[in-house]
Design a protein around this motif. Structure first.
Motif, PDB file in Angstrom:
ATOM      1  N   SER A   1      39.836  39.829  36.320  1.00 30.47           N
ATOM      2  CA  SER A   1      39.264  38.417  35.446  1.00 30.47           C
ATOM      3  C   SER A   1      38.666  38.025  36.748  1.00 30.47           C
ATOM      4  O   SER A   1      37.431  37.076  35.901  1.00 30.47           O
ATOM      5  CB  SER A   1      40.853  37.456  35.333  1.00 30.47           C
ATOM      6  N   TYR A   2      39.518  37.337  37.697  1.00 29.55           N
ATOM      7  CA  TYR A   2      38.564  37.077  38.750  1.00 29.55           C
ATOM      8  C   TYR A   2      37.157  37.744  39.531  1.00 29.55           C
ATOM      9  O   TYR A   2      36.047  37.423  38.870  1.00 29.55           O
ATOM     10  CB  TYR A   2      39.436  36.805  40.118  1.00 29.55           C
TER      11      TYR A   2
ATOM     12  N   ASN B   1      34.375  37.328  37.279  1.00 29.51           N
ATOM     13  CA  ASN B   1      33.573  36.135  36.649  1.00 29.51           C
ATOM     14  C   ASN B   1      33.164  35.691  38.212  1.00 29.51           C
ATOM     15  O   ASN B   1      32.227  34.618  37.699  1.00 29.51           O
ATOM     16  CB  ASN B   1      34.575  35.222  35.901  1.00 29.51           C
TER      17      ASN B   1
ATOM     18  N   SER C   1      37.804  30.979  36.171  1.00 33.77           N
ATOM     19  CA  SER C   1      38.803  31.152  34.457  1.00 33.77           C
ATOM     20  C   SER C   1      39.160  30.546  33.986  1.00 33.77           C
ATOM     21  O   SER C   1      39.516  30.920  32.852  1.00 33.77           O
ATOM     22  CB  SER C   1      39.225  32.942  35.555  1.00 33.77           C
TER      23      SER C   1
ATOM     24  N   GLU D   1      37.652  28.464  31.694  1.00 34.64           N
ATOM     25  CA  GLU D   1      37.507  29.150  30.298  1.00 34.64           C
ATOM     26  C   GLU D   1      38.326  29.113  29.600  1.00 34.64           C
ATOM     27  O   GLU D   1      38.602  29.560  28.228  1.00 34.64           O
ATOM     28  CB  GLU D   1      36.814  30.256  31.040  1.00 34.64           C
ATOM     29  N   ILE D   2      39.811  30.252  29.860  1.00 37.05           N
ATOM     30  CA  ILE D   2      40.526  29.736  29.452  1.00 37.05           C
ATOM     31  C   ILE D   2      41.435  29.349  28.105  1.00 37.05           C
ATOM     32  O   ILE D   2      42.028  29.309  27.406  1.00 37.05           O
ATOM     33  CB  ILE D   2      41.932  30.933  30.706  1.00 37.05           C
TER      34      ILE D   2
ATOM     35  N   TYR E   1      40.463  29.108  24.594  1.00 34.02           N
ATOM     36  CA  TYR E   1      41.487  29.733  24.040  1.00 34.02           C
ATOM     37  C   TYR E   1      42.383  29.392  22.620  1.00 34.02           C
ATOM     38  O   TYR E   1      42.448  29.321  22.148  1.00 34.02           O
ATOM     39  CB  TYR E   1      42.281  31.385  24.849  1.00 34.02           C
TER      40      TYR E   1
ATOM     41  N   GLN F   1      36.014  39.059  28.712  1.00 31.80           N
ATOM     42  CA  GLN F   1      36.930  39.303  30.658  1.00 31.80           C
ATOM     43  C   GLN F   1      37.559  38.359  29.890  1.00 31.80           C
ATOM     44  O   GLN F   1      39.353  38.629  30.698  1.00 31.80           O
ATOM     45  CB  GLN F   1      36.070  39.010  31.684  1.00 31.80           C
ATOM     46  N   ASN F   2      38.034  37.288  29.456  1.00 31.78           N
ATOM     47  CA  ASN F   2      38.941  35.982  28.932  1.00 31.78           C
ATOM     48  C   ASN F   2      40.225  36.322  28.504  1.00 31.78           C
ATOM     49  O   ASN F   2      41.241  36.162  29.017  1.00 31.78           O
ATOM     50  CB  ASN F   2      38.599  34.670  29.492  1.00 31.78           C
ATOM     51  N   HIS F   3      39.265  37.121  27.040  1.00 36.91           N
ATOM     52  CA  HIS F   3      40.328  37.480  26.495  1.00 36.91           C
ATOM     53  C   HIS F   3      40.913  38.957  26.215  1.00 36.91           C
ATOM     54  O   HIS F   3      42.498  38.115  26.486  1.00 36.91           O
ATOM     55  CB  HIS F   3      39.355  38.122  25.083  1.00 36.91           C
TER      56      HIS F   3
ATOM     57  N   LEU G   1      43.549  37.090  28.914  1.00 35.18           N
ATOM     58  CA  LEU G   1      44.845  37.070  28.881  1.00 35.18           C
ATOM     59  C   LEU G   1      46.186  37.485  27.296  1.00 35.18           C
ATOM     60  O   LEU G   1      47.153  37.385  27.995  1.00 35.18           O
ATOM     61  CB  LEU G   1      44.873  35.426  27.267  1.00 35.18           C
TER      62      LEU G   1
END
Length: 427
Positions: free
Chosen positions: A69-70, A73, A218, A221-222, A225, A361-363, A366
């Motif tokens: 994820s890092y 991003n 990240s 952005e998470i 959700y 990527q964040n979906h 998580l």
């Protein structure tokens, strides 16, 4: 234009990417499905010790999910990610190979390097899968493409362990379990190094366009959700995460509990146990064919079939001691088919949650991280249940309880959707 969106067109335009995915899949599956029962058979490792080793392995998965994820991003070159990860993976595999050449095994050292190989191999897998998912995000045939790849993945997972178990049986050398993985990892490093410019131009630039020129945080952005700006999507996201969490609690059952039960409760040999586990994977390998059924069945109904099938299989396996290999084979095959149905539902439902604010990527980070925490929790529960008398009875109650909870969740989801539909009709 039709060819550009076709499955055939995707495979032709991404030969190197698909080759990397294919070789990585063979490499990991040549040893991963067999490692637990090999340690039981040749080194008398207990279920409790395996639970601890597996928990450490999953911690490696969780760190890999965070790193992915890092990186996705923050504009990191995927060529560097793959080369460094594969190099670490190769070192870890070589040390594990060496450890298994002895008559007794140092579990502490093995645990450390199982964690490292879990981190490095999973980072390679999620990086390649992320590139593929990004390429097909807007492809009309994305479910078929992913289902075909999943089917290929499970075919490999079926054939590789059978071949490796036969080699172990013939040579009486458990260390050979890592041989194919080591050879393929060396080839992978060579291929990526030779085609590094091509991979960078074709794939890294695409990812950079999606991410943008500014570094993204990240964590911030998470948080999107869990915002209630779109209430219907918010509740679906929470429902999806809970469902994903519960299903991953069951993973220790497929990886450890049922394979161990075949050896210790059913008194089957390593080859017989491997064959039955492979039949489960054969069932998973028909995912591509199952995806074609979606033309005739709603995906929600498909998912309900999966829940009832799982409930019946768990009851039969743990409640009754089936001494017929044919019946056991049918049971494991059906379990694999049921798991394939869930994978189709998971992918299609998850992709519907992607939006401008909820990035791929964040979906994936998580849901993937939550999944691995659930996987970790499941191994912790296995370790706890082993201390309680009548362990297989406890496993049965635990697993069935999870399935029943998922069924209750589905009923509530149906009632809420029906209520919302009636309200919209009145309005």
């Amino acid at each position: 234009m039709s060819k550009m969106l076709s499955l055939e067109g995707f495979l032709q335009r991404n030969i190197i990417l698909n080759l990397l995915w294919f070789m990585t899949t063979i490499s990991v599956h040549s040893f991963a499905p067999l490692i637990n029962i090999t340690l039981i058979e040749y080194f008398a490792v207990t279920e409790q010790e395996l639970s601890f080793i597996s928990s450490a392995l999953i911690m490696g998965f969780i760190v890999a999910a965070f790193l992915n994820s890092y990186f996705m991003n923050n504009h990191v070159n995927i060529v560097k990610i793959l080369l460094i990860s594969l190099s670490v993976f190769l070192i870890s595999l070589s040390i594990e190979f060496y450890l298994l050449t002895f008559e007794t095994i140092n579990l502490k050292v093995l645990t450390i390097f199982r964690t490292i190989d879990g981190l490095s191999s999973f980072l390679v897998i999620v990086t390649i899968n992320h590139v593929i998912s990004t390429k097909i995000l807007r492809n009309k045939l994305r479910v078929k493409i992913i289902s075909l790849m999943s089917s290929s993945n499970y075919i490999i997972k079926t054939i590789s362990p059978i071949i490796m178990s036969m080699l172990i049986t013939v040579t009486k050398e458990p260390s050979i379990i890592f041989l194919i993985a080591i050879i393929l990892t060396i080839i992978l490093i060579y291929v990526i190094y030779v085609y590094k410019k091509y991979i960078y131009i074709k794939y890294t630039r695409i990812l950079l366009k999606i991410v943008g020129s500014k570094k993204r945080k990240s964590l911030e952005e998470i948080k999107n959700y869990f915002k209630k700006e779109d209430s219907s999507r918010y509740y679906y996201r929470i429902y999806y995460l809970i469902t994903e969490f519960c299903h991953n609690i069951l993973r220790s059952n497929y990886d450890l509990i049922m394979p161990a039960a075949l050896l210790l409760k059913y008194n089957l040999s390593l080859t017989q146990s491997t064959f039955l586990i492979s039949l489960m994977v054969v069932g998973q390998s028909i995912q591509f064919l199952l995806s074609l059924v979606l033309k005739y069945l709603k995906i929600e109904f498909f998912y309900i079939i999966h829940l009832f099938a799982h409930l019946l299989i768990f009851i039969l396996f743990f409640e009754y001691e089936i001494n017929n290999m044919l019946l056991l084979g049918v049971l494991f095959l059906a379990l694999g088919v049921s798991r394939a149905i869930f994978q189709i539902w998971k992918y299609e439902f998850g992709m519907k949650l992607i939006s401008k604010k909820i990035t791929l990527q964040n979906h994936n980070f998580l849901s993937g991280t939550l999944s691995e925490f659930a996987h970790l929790l499941s191994y912790g529960l296995v370790g706890l249940l082993i201390f309680i008398p009548g362990q297989y009875e406890n496993f049965k109650i635990f697993l069935i309880s999870v399935i029943i909870f998922l069924m209750i969740m589905e009923i509530f989801k149906f009632l809420i959707e029906r209520k919302n539909k009636l309200i919209s009709i009145r309005d």
